[in-house]
Design a protein around this motif. Structure first.
Motif, PDB file in Angstrom:
ATOM      1  N   MET A   5      -8.798 -35.478  29.731  1.00 32.45           N
ATOM      2  CA  MET A   5     -10.247 -35.342  29.589  1.00 32.45           C
ATOM      3  C   MET A   5     -10.926 -36.672  29.898  1.00 32.45           C
ATOM      4  O   MET A   5     -10.255 -37.690  30.098  1.00 32.45           O
ATOM      5  CB  MET A   5     -10.591 -34.881  28.165  1.00 32.45           C
ATOM      6  CG  MET A   5     -10.133 -33.461  27.851  1.00 32.45           C
ATOM      7  SD  MET A   5     -10.191 -33.077  26.067  1.00 32.45           S
ATOM      8  CE  MET A   5      -8.617 -33.756  25.574  1.00 32.45           C
ATOM      9  N   LEU A   6     -12.244 -36.668  29.913  1.00 33.54           N
ATOM     10  CA  LEU A   6     -13.046 -37.872  30.120  1.00 33.54           C
ATOM     11  C   LEU A   6     -12.604 -38.622  31.381  1.00 33.54           C
ATOM     12  O   LEU A   6     -12.464 -39.837  31.403  1.00 33.54           O
ATOM     13  CB  LEU A   6     -12.971 -38.796  28.910  1.00 33.54           C
ATOM     14  CG  LEU A   6     -13.479 -38.228  27.576  1.00 33.54           C
ATOM     15  CD1 LEU A   6     -13.253 -39.239  26.454  1.00 33.54           C
ATOM     16  CD2 LEU A   6     -14.959 -37.845  27.669  1.00 33.54           C
ATOM     17  N   GLY A   7     -12.374 -37.853  32.446  1.00 33.69           N
ATOM     18  CA  GLY A   7     -12.032 -38.472  33.723  1.00 33.69           C
ATOM     19  C   GLY A   7     -10.724 -39.233  33.709  1.00 33.69           C
ATOM     20  O   GLY A   7     -10.553 -40.200  34.466  1.00 33.69           O
ATOM     21  N   GLY A   8      -9.786 -38.818  32.874  1.00 29.31           N
ATOM     22  CA  GLY A   8      -8.490 -39.481  32.783  1.00 29.31           C
ATOM     23  C   GLY A   8      -8.410 -40.547  31.714  1.00 29.31           C
ATOM     24  O   GLY A   8      -7.350 -41.161  31.538  1.00 29.31           O
ATOM     25  N   ASP A   9      -9.496 -40.767  30.982  1.00 28.61           N
ATOM     26  CA  ASP A   9      -9.503 -41.788  29.930  1.00 28.61           C
ATOM     27  C   ASP A   9      -8.988 -41.266  28.590  1.00 28.61           C
ATOM     28  O   ASP A   9      -8.783 -42.048  27.662  1.00 28.61           O
ATOM     29  CB  ASP A   9     -10.923 -42.343  29.739  1.00 28.61           C
ATOM     30  CG  ASP A   9     -11.377 -43.180  30.921  1.00 28.61           C
ATOM     31  OD1 ASP A   9     -10.521 -43.628  31.706  1.00 28.61           O
ATOM     32  OD2 ASP A   9     -12.604 -43.396  31.058  1.00 28.61           O
ATOM     33  N   LEU A  10      -8.798 -39.971  28.475  1.00 27.32           N
ATOM     34  CA  LEU A  10      -8.283 -39.350  27.251  1.00 27.32           C
ATOM     35  C   LEU A  10      -7.194 -38.365  27.640  1.00 27.32           C
ATOM     36  O   LEU A  10      -7.440 -37.425  28.413  1.00 27.32           O
ATOM     37  CB  LEU A  10      -9.410 -38.633  26.499  1.00 27.32           C
ATOM     38  CG  LEU A  10      -9.018 -37.784  25.293  1.00 27.32           C
ATOM     39  CD1 LEU A  10      -8.358 -38.624  24.212  1.00 27.32           C
ATOM     40  CD2 LEU A  10     -10.255 -37.070  24.723  1.00 27.32           C
ATOM     41  N   ILE A  11      -5.984 -38.614  27.148  1.00 27.86           N
ATOM     42  CA  ILE A  11      -4.841 -37.761  27.459  1.00 27.86           C
ATOM     43  C   ILE A  11      -4.243 -37.268  26.148  1.00 27.86           C
ATOM     44  O   ILE A  11      -3.989 -38.067  25.240  1.00 27.86           O
ATOM     45  CB  ILE A  11      -3.772 -38.522  28.272  1.00 27.86           C
ATOM     46  CG1 ILE A  11      -4.377 -39.069  29.570  1.00 27.86           C
ATOM     47  CG2 ILE A  11      -2.581 -37.641  28.572  1.00 27.86           C
ATOM     48  CD1 ILE A  11      -4.743 -40.527  29.531  1.00 27.86           C
ATOM     49  N   VAL A  12      -4.031 -35.974  26.044  1.00 26.11           N
ATOM     50  CA  VAL A  12      -3.454 -35.363  24.846  1.00 26.11           C
ATOM     51  C   VAL A  12      -2.143 -34.690  25.250  1.00 26.11           C
ATOM     52  O   VAL A  12      -2.117 -33.888  26.189  1.00 26.11           O
ATOM     53  CB  VAL A  12      -4.411 -34.337  24.219  1.00 26.11           C
ATOM     54  CG1 VAL A  12      -3.777 -33.693  22.984  1.00 26.11           C
ATOM     55  CG2 VAL A  12      -5.739 -34.999  23.860  1.00 26.11           C
ATOM     56  N   VAL A  13      -1.078 -35.047  24.542  1.00 23.57           N
ATOM     57  CA  VAL A  13       0.248 -34.497  24.852  1.00 23.57           C
ATOM     58  C   VAL A  13       0.848 -33.935  23.573  1.00 23.57           C
ATOM     59  O   VAL A  13       1.038 -34.667  22.596  1.00 23.57           O
ATOM     60  CB  VAL A  13       1.177 -35.582  25.432  1.00 23.57           C
ATOM     61  CG1 VAL A  13       2.549 -34.984  25.760  1.00 23.57           C
ATOM     62  CG2 VAL A  13       0.560 -36.232  26.668  1.00 23.57           C
ATOM     63  N   ASP A  14       1.148 -32.640  23.573  1.00 21.27           N
ATOM     64  CA  ASP A  14       1.790 -32.019  22.418  1.00 21.27           C
ATOM     65  C   ASP A  14       3.312 -32.108  22.527  1.00 21.27           C
ATOM     66  O   ASP A  14       3.864 -32.294  23.620  1.00 21.27           O
ATOM     67  CB  ASP A  14       1.357 -30.560  22.297  1.00 21.27           C
ATOM     68  CG  ASP A  14      -0.067 -30.419  21.774  1.00 21.27           C
ATOM     69  OD1 ASP A  14      -0.602 -31.413  21.228  1.00 21.27           O
ATOM     70  OD2 ASP A  14      -0.644 -29.325  21.919  1.00 21.27           O
ATOM     71  N   ASP A  15       3.989 -31.980  21.390  1.00 20.39           N
ATOM     72  CA  ASP A  15       5.461 -32.029  21.328  1.00 20.39           C
ATOM     73  C   ASP A  15       5.975 -33.328  21.943  1.00 20.39           C
ATOM     74  O   ASP A  15       6.898 -33.327  22.763  1.00 20.39           O
ATOM     75  CB  ASP A  15       6.070 -30.818  22.041  1.00 20.39           C
ATOM     76  CG  ASP A  15       5.584 -29.496  21.451  1.00 20.39           C
ATOM     77  OD1 ASP A  15       5.522 -29.391  20.207  1.00 20.39           O
ATOM     78  OD2 ASP A  15       5.250 -28.584  22.225  1.00 20.39           O
ATOM     79  N   PHE A  16       5.393 -34.443  21.509  1.00 22.89           N
ATOM     80  CA  PHE A  16       5.688 -35.734  22.140  1.00 22.89           C
ATOM     81  C   PHE A  16       7.105 -36.214  21.817  1.00 22.89           C
ATOM     82  O   PHE A  16       7.868 -36.559  22.717  1.00 22.89           O
ATOM     83  CB  PHE A  16       4.649 -36.767  21.688  1.00 22.89           C
ATOM     84  CG  PHE A  16       4.880 -38.131  22.265  1.00 22.89           C
ATOM     85  CD1 PHE A  16       4.638 -38.379  23.605  1.00 22.89           C
ATOM     86  CD2 PHE A  16       5.336 -39.177  21.464  1.00 22.89           C
ATOM     87  CE1 PHE A  16       4.859 -39.637  24.151  1.00 22.89           C
ATOM     88  CE2 PHE A  16       5.554 -40.438  21.989  1.00 22.89           C
ATOM     89  CZ  PHE A  16       5.315 -40.670  23.340  1.00 22.89           C
ATOM     90  N   TYR A  17       7.455 -36.267  20.551  1.00 20.26           N
ATOM     91  CA  TYR A  17       8.785 -36.731  20.166  1.00 20.26           C
ATOM     92  C   TYR A  17       9.788 -35.577  20.235  1.00 20.26           C
ATOM     93  O   TYR A  17       9.465 -34.435  19.909  1.00 20.26           O
ATOM     94  CB  TYR A  17       8.779 -37.300  18.750  1.00 20.26           C
ATOM     95  CG  TYR A  17       8.201 -38.688  18.637  1.00 20.26           C
ATOM     96  CD1 TYR A  17       8.706 -39.740  19.390  1.00 20.26           C
ATOM     97  CD2 TYR A  17       7.150 -38.962  17.769  1.00 20.26           C
ATOM     98  CE1 TYR A  17       8.185 -41.017  19.298  1.00 20.26           C
ATOM     99  CE2 TYR A  17       6.623 -40.247  17.654  1.00 20.26           C
ATOM    100  CZ  TYR A  17       7.146 -41.260  18.431  1.00 20.26           C
ATOM    101  OH  TYR A  17       6.631 -42.526  18.338  1.00 20.26           O
ATOM    102  N   ASP A  18      11.012 -35.903  20.645  1.00 22.17           N
ATOM    103  CA  ASP A  18      12.072 -34.886  20.672  1.00 22.17           C
ATOM    104  C   ASP A  18      12.415 -34.419  19.257  1.00 22.17           C
ATOM    105  O   ASP A  18      12.733 -33.245  19.054  1.00 22.17           O
ATOM    106  CB  ASP A  18      13.329 -35.443  21.349  1.00 22.17           C
ATOM    107  CG  ASP A  18      13.133 -35.676  22.835  1.00 22.17           C
ATOM    108  OD1 ASP A  18      12.273 -35.012  23.435  1.00 22.17           O
ATOM    109  OD2 ASP A  18      13.835 -36.547  23.406  1.00 22.17           O
ATOM    110  N   ASP A  19      12.361 -35.336  18.288  1.00 20.38           N
ATOM    111  CA  ASP A  19      12.709 -34.994  16.905  1.00 20.38           C
ATOM    112  C   ASP A  19      11.690 -35.626  15.965  1.00 20.38           C
ATOM    113  O   ASP A  19      11.912 -36.694  15.406  1.00 20.38           O
ATOM    114  CB  ASP A  19      14.127 -35.480  16.583  1.00 20.38           C
ATOM    115  CG  ASP A  19      14.639 -34.965  15.244  1.00 20.38           C
ATOM    116  OD1 ASP A  19      13.828 -34.432  14.453  1.00 20.38           O
ATOM    117  OD2 ASP A  19      15.850 -35.096  14.975  1.00 20.38           O
TER     118      ASP A  19
END
Length: 207
Positions: A5-19
């Motif tokens: 979002m915000l032209g690439g200035d905000l990135i949201v990633v779910d399930d980031f850590y493997d554990d």
């Protein structure tokens, strides 16, 4: 899942850590500074960080630019916000280029919590870039912080929410946080186990 979002200035990633449970278990085993050492923001912070070179590589990959830990800033410490604690700063602007937080637990079912990107109601746009600083005739972001942000930091009538990223366990929120005013929405919990826990990193772009 990832979202930009915000032209690439905000990135949201779910399930980031493997554990995530292993990381959270380690976080709960650490010692934490007492609340009086928490600075301007509510919560307690781990006395030791948890970092790996792979994390910096992932943050850089998602941001699209090489990142490195900002001098003198938190990098890899855990922070736990508790509902009984109140800081003296709400809306703020980070004095680094990027921040990454990973939510380590869920908010209670009856309570919303997250991170909101906000715009001052007297300003024409949300991004605090060089063009805006020139329009306002302020020298840099630190002066902008002193003159526009801190005087009305706790008065939410002065701010309009533009984006809100809800708390979700194992969600990474990567923000170009030196360019956007933001505020933590509703901490929760009464102790280390139940409080709003994040894994926090503050970074600049590599020179």
């Amino acid at each position: 899942m990832s979202k930009t979002m915000l032209g690439g200035d905000l990135i949201v990633v779910d399930d980031f850590y493997d554990d995530i449970e292993a990381v959270r278990s380690y976080a709960l085993s650490l010692e934490y500074d007492p609340p009086e050492m928490s600075g301007h923001y509510p919560g307690i912070q781990s006395t030791r960080p948890a970092v790996s070179p792979r994390l910096k590589d992932l943050f850089s990959e998602f941001a699209g630019v090489p990142l490195e830990p900002a001098d003198g800033a938190v990098y890899g410490n855990f922070r736990v916000g508790l509902e009984a604690q109140v800081g003296d700063v709400a809306v703020h602007l980070d004095h680094v280029e990027w921040s990454a937080i990973i939510y380590m637990n869920e908010a209670p079912m009856d309570q919303t919590s997250g991170l909101s990107i906000v715009r001052h109601v007297d300003l024409p746009r949300v991004k605090v870039d060089e063009a805006l600083l020139q329009e306002l005739n302020v020298a840099d972001r630190k002066e902008f912080d002193r003159t526009w942000v801190r005087p009305s930091s706790s008065d939410m009538s002065k701010w309009q929410r533009v984006e809100t990223i809800d708390v979700k366990a194992n969600r990474l929120v990567l923000l170009r946080s030196g360019n956007y005013c933001h505020v933590v929405e509703n901490v929760f919990g009464t102790d280390l186990e139940s409080g709003r826990m994040t894994h926090s990193f503050f970074m600049d772009e590599a020179q």
